[in-house]
Design a protein around this motif. Structure first.
Motif, mmCIF file in Angstrom:
data_model
loop_
_atom_site.group_PDB
_atom_site.id
_atom_site.type_symbol
_atom_site.label_atom_id
_atom_site.label_comp_id
_atom_site.label_asym_id
_atom_site.label_seq_id
_atom_site.Cartn_x
_atom_site.Cartn_y
_atom_site.Cartn_z
ATOM 1 N N ASP A 7 6.923 13.508 -5.024
ATOM 2 C CA ASP A 7 7.528 12.288 -4.491
ATOM 3 C C ASP A 7 9.048 12.410 -4.423
ATOM 4 O O ASP A 7 9.673 11.937 -3.477
ATOM 5 N N ARG A 142 -0.611 -2.902 -8.195
ATOM 6 C CA ARG A 142 -1.250 -1.778 -7.532
ATOM 7 C C ARG A 142 -1.606 -0.721 -8.579
ATOM 8 O O ARG A 142 -0.919 -0.598 -9.598
ATOM 9 N N LEU A 145 0.531 4.894 -7.343
ATOM 10 C CA LEU A 145 0.465 5.489 -6.011
ATOM 11 C C LEU A 145 1.573 6.513 -5.838
ATOM 12 O O LEU A 145 2.610 6.440 -6.491
ATOM 13 N N HIS A 146 1.340 7.437 -4.923
ATOM 14 C CA HIS A 146 2.400 8.337 -4.498
ATOM 15 C C HIS A 146 3.144 7.711 -3.319
ATOM 16 O O HIS A 146 2.679 6.741 -2.714
ATOM 17 N N ASP A 149 1.303 7.149 -0.063
ATOM 18 C CA ASP A 149 0.313 6.076 -0.211
ATOM 19 C C ASP A 149 0.972 4.714 -0.064
ATOM 20 O O ASP A 149 0.405 3.796 0.550
ATOM 21 N N ALA A 152 1.646 4.083 3.643
ATOM 22 C CA ALA A 152 0.420 3.780 4.388
ATOM 23 C C ALA A 152 -0.089 2.388 4.050
ATOM 24 O O ALA A 152 -0.432 1.601 4.940
ATOM 25 N N ALA A 153 -0.125 2.056 2.760
ATOM 26 C CA ALA A 153 -0.626 0.747 2.344
ATOM 27 C C ALA A 153 0.223 -0.372 2.936
ATOM 28 O O ALA A 153 -0.313 -1.380 3.420
ATOM 29 N N GLN A 209 -0.816 15.979 2.837
ATOM 30 C CA GLN A 209 -0.619 14.884 1.892
ATOM 31 C C GLN A 209 -0.608 13.535 2.599
ATOM 32 O O GLN A 209 -1.143 12.550 2.093
ATOM 33 N N ARG A 212 -4.156 12.645 3.498
ATOM 34 C CA ARG A 212 -4.860 12.212 2.286
ATOM 35 C C ARG A 212 -4.481 10.772 1.953
ATOM 36 O O ARG A 212 -5.349 9.957 1.574
ATOM 37 N N ALA A 213 -3.217 10.438 2.074
ATOM 38 C CA ALA A 213 -2.756 9.082 1.789
ATOM 39 C C ALA A 213 -3.400 8.079 2.733
ATOM 40 O O ALA A 213 -3.846 7.000 2.309
ATOM 41 N N ASP A 216 -7.119 7.613 1.847
ATOM 42 C CA ASP A 216 -7.269 6.871 0.588
ATOM 43 C C ASP A 216 -6.936 5.398 0.759
ATOM 44 O O ASP A 216 -7.611 4.521 0.204
ATOM 45 N N GLN A 217 -5.898 5.098 1.532
ATOM 46 C CA GLN A 217 -5.485 3.701 1.674
ATOM 47 C C GLN A 217 -6.376 2.927 2.636
ATOM 48 O O GLN A 217 -6.524 1.714 2.491
#
Length: 285
Positions: A7, A142, A145-146, A149, A152-153, A209, A212-213, A216-217
């Motif tokens: 990060d 939350r 998170l990275h 993430d 995206a969220a 990455q 992936r984010a 996941d989100q």
């Protein structure tokens, strides 16, 4: 195989992009004043100052519009929780300036809607305050998170908020509710653009990455909700009213952003990114 970026690496490598994106947002975003949308001439004192306390007969707002605005002001009033959850990941340089700008814009939404509801006596002020106290006491948290993430969220959340406010405007309740909802929706859309643009830059730096984010989100996404006095969740009530239906999230929230990030056209993914993309296969046209 792609090198995994921490990060801290991403915060540093994307710092210039953040500066440019926030500057562009500030230039594009309209300067508007929340007091301009409040019909102050309609206001009068409550009993504490010698006036009259609220009575349901005083409200001229329809049930659906009242519900939508109540949920919006409660979510906006819980801003300290959202600020904390976003800010703890972005407390540096231009990132932190964006958190401050975003927080100020969201606070403006709360000020506007609350003032409108109180001046027009559109809802029970005591009930609203009790709901606010309960919602803010429970707060919002939350899971850890990275950075990607978080981006995206937040992009998904602001996109969903814009849909909710556009649908509130579409009710045609009255000209002011329409104007207020459209004004806030425009802010939501511009904020979604910022988070989406930053994640797009993240795809350039770390495509696996970032994919992936996103996967996941999408899987974890839930819009902020509150428990209403009748025991229902606001999610359920807003879906029934046609303001925001989670069943339509794939089409209205996720698909446009996945297209914006060229999720299914990318050729820069490694094995991990391909695995994450496979989890989004239902969105492939």
């Amino acid at each position: 195989m792609q090198n995994l970026l921490t990060d801290r690496d991403l915060l540093e490598s994307l710092a210039v992009e953040v500066e440019l994106t926030v500057r562009r947002h500030t230039e594009i975003a309209d300067e508007w004043q929340p007091h301009d949308y409040v019909p102050w001439d309609d206001g009068r004192n409550f009993a504490f100052l010698g006036g009259e306390n609220w009575d349901p007969a005083q409200s001229e707002l329809g049930d659906t519009a009242r519900l939508a605005l109540t949920v919006s002001v409660l979510i906006a009033d819980n801003l300290p929780s959202y600020h904390r959850e976003v800010g703890k990941y972005l407390r540096t340089g231009a990132w932190w300036r964006w958190v401050g700008r975003w927080t100020a814009e969201e606070a403006r939404h709360s000020v506007l809607i609350r003032n409108y509801l109180m001046v027009t006596r559109a809802c029970d002020p005591v009930e609203l305050e009790r709901l606010r106290m309960g919602h803010m006491t429970d707060s919002f948290r939350r899971p850890p998170l990275h950075l990607l993430d978080v981006l995206a969220a937040c992009a998904f959340e602001e996109k969903a908020a814009a849909i909710r406010h556009r649908n509130t405007a579409a009710l045609g309740e009255n000209p002011l509710v329409t104007a207020i909802s459209e004004r806030i929706a425009r802010d939501d859309e511009l904020q979604a653009d910022v988070f989406a643009d930053l994640l797009a830059a993240g795809f350039t730096e770390a495509p696996d990455q970032a994919m992936r984010a996103v996967a996941d989100q999408v899987a974890a996404f839930r819009v902020p909700s509150v428990t209403l006095p009748d025991g229902r969740s606001s999610d359920e009530a807003l879906a029934e009213a046609g303001i925001y239906d989670p069943a339509k999230q794939d089409e209205l929230v996720f698909a446009p952003l996945l297209q914006r990030w060229d999720v299914f056209g990318r050729t820069d993914l490694g094995e991990a990114g391909e695995a994450a993309r496979a989890e989004l296969a239902r969105f492939r046209s």
